[in-house]
Scaffold this motif. Structure first.
Motif, PDB file in Angstrom:
ATOM      1  N   GLN A 119       0.826  -1.202   0.000  1.00  0.00           N
ATOM      2  CA  GLN A 119       0.000   0.000   0.000  1.00  0.00           C
ATOM      3  C   GLN A 119       0.863   1.255   0.000  1.00  0.00           C
ATOM      4  N   ALA A 120       0.368   2.299  -0.655  1.00  0.00           N
ATOM      5  CA  ALA A 120       1.062   3.588  -0.707  1.00  0.00           C
ATOM      6  C   ALA A 120       0.034   4.693  -0.856  1.00  0.00           C
ATOM      7  N   ASP A 121       0.442   5.901  -0.515  1.00  0.00           N
ATOM      8  CA  ASP A 121      -0.384   7.068  -0.820  1.00  0.00           C
ATOM      9  C   ASP A 121      -0.563   7.166  -2.327  1.00  0.00           C
ATOM     10  N   LYS A 147      -6.565  13.335  -2.309  1.00  0.00           N
ATOM     11  CA  LYS A 147      -5.927  13.543  -1.014  1.00  0.00           C
ATOM     12  C   LYS A 147      -6.513  12.602   0.040  1.00  0.00           C
ATOM     13  N   GLY A 148      -5.631  11.904   0.738  1.00  0.00           N
ATOM     14  CA  GLY A 148      -6.059  11.019   1.810  1.00  0.00           C
ATOM     15  C   GLY A 148      -6.410   9.617   1.372  1.00  0.00           C
ATOM     16  N   TYR A 149      -6.409   9.350   0.070  1.00  0.00           N
ATOM     17  CA  TYR A 149      -6.696   8.005  -0.421  1.00  0.00           C
ATOM     18  C   TYR A 149      -5.400   7.269  -0.750  1.00  0.00           C
ATOM     19  N   ASN A 150      -5.447   5.948  -0.657  1.00  0.00           N
ATOM     20  CA  ASN A 150      -4.294   5.102  -0.942  1.00  0.00           C
ATOM     21  C   ASN A 150      -4.536   4.258  -2.181  1.00  0.00           C
ATOM     22  N   VAL A 151      -3.482   3.593  -2.640  1.00  0.00           N
ATOM     23  CA  VAL A 151      -3.541   2.625  -3.732  1.00  0.00           C
ATOM     24  C   VAL A 151      -2.648   1.445  -3.356  1.00  0.00           C
ATOM     25  N   VAL A 208       7.365   6.234  -3.774  1.00  0.00           N
ATOM     26  CA  VAL A 208       5.992   6.602  -3.402  1.00  0.00           C
ATOM     27  C   VAL A 208       5.931   6.886  -1.903  1.00  0.00           C
ATOM     28  N   ALA A 209       5.016   7.769  -1.505  1.00  0.00           N
ATOM     29  CA  ALA A 209       4.871   8.127  -0.099  1.00  0.00           C
ATOM     30  C   ALA A 209       4.155   7.023   0.673  1.00  0.00           C
ATOM     31  N   GLU A 210       4.408   6.970   1.972  1.00  0.00           N
ATOM     32  CA  GLU A 210       3.716   5.994   2.811  1.00  0.00           C
ATOM     33  C   GLU A 210       2.204   6.221   2.755  1.00  0.00           C
ATOM     34  N   PRO A 211       1.423   5.174   2.924  1.00  0.00           N
ATOM     35  CA  PRO A 211      -0.035   5.336   2.867  1.00  0.00           C
ATOM     36  C   PRO A 211      -0.568   6.145   4.035  1.00  0.00           C
ATOM     37  N   THR A 212      -1.706   6.747   3.822  1.00  0.00           N
ATOM     38  CA  THR A 212      -2.406   7.403   4.917  1.00  0.00           C
ATOM     39  C   THR A 212      -2.895   6.342   5.897  1.00  0.00           C
ATOM     40  N   SER A 213      -2.666   6.580   7.180  1.00  0.00           N
ATOM     41  CA  SER A 213      -3.006   5.604   8.208  1.00  0.00           C
ATOM     42  C   SER A 213      -4.506   5.543   8.443  1.00  0.00           C
ATOM     43  N   GLY A 214      -4.966   4.346   8.827  1.00  0.00           N
ATOM     44  CA  GLY A 214      -6.379   4.189   9.153  1.00  0.00           C
ATOM     45  C   GLY A 214      -6.801   4.935  10.396  1.00  0.00           C
ATOM     46  N   SER A 215      -5.829   5.344  11.221  1.00  0.00           N
ATOM     47  CA  SER A 215      -6.185   6.073  12.450  1.00  0.00           C
ATOM     48  C   SER A 215      -5.911   7.560  12.297  1.00  0.00           C
ATOM     49  N   ARG A 216      -6.248   8.101  11.148  1.00  0.00           N
ATOM     50  CA  ARG A 216      -5.982   9.519  10.894  1.00  0.00           C
ATOM     51  C   ARG A 216      -7.024  10.429  11.538  1.00  0.00           C
ATOM     52  N   GLY A 217      -8.139   9.858  12.006  1.00  0.00           N
ATOM     53  CA  GLY A 217      -9.217  10.675  12.545  1.00  0.00           C
ATOM     54  C   GLY A 217      -8.918  11.219  13.932  1.00  0.00           C
ATOM     55  N   PRO A 218      -9.812  12.056  14.457  1.00  0.00           N
ATOM     56  CA  PRO A 218      -9.613  12.620  15.797  1.00  0.00           C
ATOM     57  C   PRO A 218      -9.777  11.555  16.873  1.00  0.00           C
TER      58      PRO A 218
END
Length: 512
Positions: free
Chosen positions: A211-213, A240-244, A439-449
């Protein structure tokens, strides 16, 4: 910023000079365009055709190819699949398909046929089928017992001659895939997991899958009547904020080019899916960005995904008479260039003469890269249009702004209709890496508040841990597994699940 116009300061040399010279020399004779394919447009290959939009595991989203900036004797190819991966999309996170062949094709003599194919095939492994969890605890390594769902892959190198496989070599076997980034509680050191997924192959190459950003950046709200029909919707990075899921392969350039005297290679990626009879058929194809999404009309999209570059003549009319400039003219009154659009031929179908056009080229839709051009010390987002010959359309780097570049060319940049059109998104939201896989690291699943009433650190974990232990319980694996899932679920949902599991455990008289 003027709507649909991107700020830039640039020279008008480079590609313009090369193209004008090529056109003046008669590069657009009738014979030269007799077997041409589609060209550029203004979005990337995310959900670009009716059939493939329903099967994201097989959907190519983007293809990149560039001379490696930190290893200029190598070439890096990055191909992505599964568009719009929501980071917290559990409990079934994102895997490559086990019944697919993910292929990277190389045409090193310009005849529109394969010379080399790097084939990736994947296998999924499940440690514990009695839990719904992707991971049952904190994951510290790719072989951690807590990582319940894992994948491995093989790479085969196929050599072709006259359309037939003449040799096959195994470059890598059982290589681990970097997992989806479930969240900080589950994967506190994701960079370590990614590093463990980088593997050296036979023949001096390097590979990565995981997985990656999503490196593509654009305002895809163009499909809402071209940014709302009044330019009210531009300037937001829809990706923005989605991964592949990414495949990255770095190989010695000498392996893929025909010779030092003929350094131009054509590259495209495909997905073949196995049917019930065990045969594979091609369901997705991608070379240059933007082609199948907005150049090909609905009637041709699925057919293009199943086609080969050598047969691209059937799509000639789509590129010589593109729809997009007419739509822009009808809505925004920007005059469309005259047709047929011969100016698009060299850039998108053959390569630019003197830059990335191989001798005796057969026009076809491939991403063409001149591997002898050194990487730029200071890359420019508009690539060749801004005098940076190491960028798109000479291959494609992660930071190339292909939307603005292609839109400007489609609107007549190369035939005297100077314009600064763009979507107002000039860079990716995440910084790319300076070394493989880039490629940049993926957005984490715990990105929320954080949950209400908690603070950073171990607060949430401790409170949930206490809440998941019924009075008099001696603990057990159930609480641990649920704590690991906290990154992908709200605190209230975890508490309810914990109570339910505790009830099940007491009723069944056994640990979960």
């Amino acid at each position: 910023m003027t709507p649909l116009v991107s700020r830039r300061g640039r020279s008008r040399t480079g590609l313009v000079t090369l193209l004008c010279g090529a056109l003046a020399a008669g590069g657009l004779t009738a014979a030269g365009v007799a077997a041409l394919a589609p060209g550029a447009a203004s979005a990337s290959s995310h959900r670009e055709a009716p059939l493939i939009s329903g099967t994201p595991q097989y959907d190519n989203t983007d293809l990149y190819a560039f001379v490696s900036p930190d290893k200029p004797d190598t070439t890096t190819i990055v191909a992505n699949w599964i568009p719009f991966e929501e980071p917290a999309g559990g409990p079934n996170f994102y895997t490559f398909a086990d019944d697919a062949q993910y292929d990277l094709h190389i045409d090193n003599n310009g005849d529109a046929h394969d010379d080399l194919v790097f084939r990736y095939t994947f296998r999924t492994h499940t440690k514990n089928g009695r839990t719904f969890l992707y991971n049952t605890g904190v994951v510290k390594s790719l072989d951690d017992p807590n990582l319940n769902i894992t994948q491995t892959y093989d790479i085969d190198l196929l050599q072709f001659r006259h359309g037939r496989v003449v040799s096959r070599a195994k470059l890598a076997n059982d290589v681990p895939v970097a997992p989806s980034d479930v969240g900080k509680a589950s994967m506190p050191d994701y960079a370590k997991l990614r590093a463990q997924a980088i593997h050296r192959t036979k023949g001096g190459g390097t590979t990565f899958a995981g997985q990656a950003d999503d490196p593509f950046f654009a305002d895809l709200r163009v499909f809402d009547l071209l940014y709302g029909g009044n330019l009210s919707e531009v300037g937001n990075d829809t990706l923005k904020g989605y991964n592949v899921n990414s495949i990255a392969l770095q190989v010695p350039t000498a392996l893929i080019r025909e010779s030092a005297g003929q350094p131009v290679v054509g590259i495209w990626s495909t997905t073949q899916r196995r049917n019930a009879q065990g045969y594979y058929s091609q369901v997705s194809r991608l070379g240059n960005p933007l082609v199948n999404e907005v150049v090909n009309p609905q009637k041709d999209k699925d057919r293009f995904n199943a086609s080969q570059p050598a047969d691209d003549g059937r799509f000639l009319n789509n590129v010589t008479h593109p729809e997009l400039p007419k739509l822009i003219e009808s809505i925004y009154k920007i005059k469309a260039p005259s047709e047929p659009r011969g100016d698009l031929v060299d850039v998108f179908l053959k390569g630019v003469k003197g830059l990335n056009q191989p001798p005796n080229v057969r026009p076809s839709e491939e991403l063409r890269l001149n591997t002898s051009i050194k990487p730029s010390a200071h890359p420019k987002r508009l690539g060749v249009l801004d005098g940076d010959n190491a960028g798109f359309p000479n291959g494609r780097r992660l930071g190339d702004d292909v939307v603005d570049e292609a839109l400007q060319v489609m609107e007549g940049e190369l035939v005297g209709m100077k314009n600064d059109l763009g979507d107002g998104v000039n860079a990716n939201d995440q910084t790319f890496e300076k070394s493989f896989p880039y490629v940049a690291e993926p957005t984490s699943g715990s990105r929320g508040p954080l949950a209400k009433g908690t603070s950073a650190g171990t607060d949430v974990r401790s409170q949930l841990g206490d809440a998941l232990q019924p009075a008099g319980s001696s603990g057990g694996s159930g609480g641990t597994m649920l704590i690991a899932a906290s990154a992908a679920s709200g605190a209230a949902g975890i508490l309810l699940l914990g109570a339910a599991f505790a009830w099940w455990r007491r009723r069944l008289q056994r640990p979960y």
